[in-house]
Write an enzyme that holds these catalytic residues in place. Structure first.
Site, PDB file in Angstrom:
ATOM      1  N   TYR A 188       0.835  -1.194   0.000  1.00 17.21           N
ATOM      2  CA  TYR A 188       0.000   0.000   0.000  1.00 17.21           C
ATOM      3  C   TYR A 188       0.871   1.244   0.000  1.00 17.21           C
ATOM      4  O   TYR A 188       1.997   1.233   0.493  1.00 17.21           O
ATOM      5  CB  TYR A 188      -0.884   0.055   1.265  1.00 17.21           C
ATOM      6  CG  TYR A 188      -2.123  -0.806   1.205  1.00 17.21           C
ATOM      7  CD1 TYR A 188      -2.055  -2.183   1.012  1.00 17.21           C
ATOM      8  CD2 TYR A 188      -3.375  -0.241   1.361  1.00 17.21           C
ATOM      9  CE1 TYR A 188      -3.196  -2.957   0.974  1.00 17.21           C
ATOM     10  CE2 TYR A 188      -4.525  -1.011   1.335  1.00 17.21           C
ATOM     11  CZ  TYR A 188      -4.432  -2.372   1.134  1.00 17.21           C
ATOM     12  OH  TYR A 188      -5.561  -3.136   1.098  1.00 17.21           O
ATOM     13  N   GLU A 216     -15.054   3.864   4.317  1.00 16.91           N
ATOM     14  CA  GLU A 216     -15.138   4.218   2.900  1.00 16.91           C
ATOM     15  C   GLU A 216     -16.588   4.179   2.421  1.00 16.91           C
ATOM     16  O   GLU A 216     -17.425   3.510   3.037  1.00 16.91           O
ATOM     17  CB  GLU A 216     -14.334   3.210   2.073  1.00 16.91           C
ATOM     18  CG  GLU A 216     -12.868   3.174   2.410  1.00 16.91           C
ATOM     19  CD  GLU A 216     -12.132   2.078   1.656  1.00 16.91           C
ATOM     20  OE1 GLU A 216     -12.773   1.221   1.000  1.00 16.91           O
ATOM     21  OE2 GLU A 216     -10.896   2.084   1.734  1.00 16.91           O
TER      22      GLU A 216
END
Length: 185
Positions: A28, A73
């Site tokens: 990431y 999210e």
């Protein structure tokens, strides 16, 4: 030789660009854009290719040099990250809704351009049980990008982007995106 940055307070952490690899191999890239917003790109794992800008998040200092960042999210995925940058370590827990685990390809895009699709999918598919991924990670790159730098996460991930960043071929001395002659877009 550049002096190693020591992180103590939240002000030291904000504006920092990280690349890290979870123990399960997922890679990431993550940027503390300001005190309430993060940007990130995902380079490995079930949602590799996904990238997000201006994600609202809660950021706090837990103790000197240790920071917790949490957010939800539009997909319904919950994330909790504990950064220990002085030790180049991180612990993250990602709570994927069932639909993201079963249909990760829907999320592999620039989320900001497809918010309606994320919300529609969250309603259309099952949320539970959540697929929980708790993992330690090693921080392999720390860059001082500054606050609100829109060049940090400004394009989709491409093969070789991590190497371009780490080798100094991606950002100039002001942490602005350079045009690459080969490899990148």
């Amino acid at each position: 030789m550049e002096k190693k940055k020591i992180f103590k307070d939240l002000e030291d952490f904000l504006g920092t660009h990280f690349i890290y690899t979870y123990d399960n191999g997922w890679e990431y890239e993550w940027y503390a854009k300001n005190d309430h917003t993060v940007d990130y790109r995902i380079h490995g794992g079930m949602v590799a290719g996904r990238w997000v800008t201006d994600q609202e998040a809660d950021m706090v200092k837990l103790t000197d040099g240790v920071f917790k960042i949490t957010w939800t999210e539009p997909t319904g995925t919950d994330v909790a990250l504990d950064f220990m940058p002085n030790e180049k370590k991180l612990h993250g827990t990602i709570f994927f809704p069932k639909w993201v685990h079963e249909h990760p390809e829907i999320t592999v895009t620039h989320q900001n351009e497809h918010l309606d699709l994320m919300l529609e999918s969250r309603e259309k598919y099952e949320t539970y049980p959540k697929y929980v991924v708790p993992e330690f990670a090693t921080i392999t790159y720390i860059g001082n990008a500054g606050i609100n730098n829109d060049d940090v996460i400004s394009e989709a991930p491409y093969p070789g982007i991590i190497e371009d960043i780490k080798s100094g071929r991606y950002f100039d001395e002001n942490y602005k995106r350079m045009m690459l002659s080969e490899g990148g877009s």
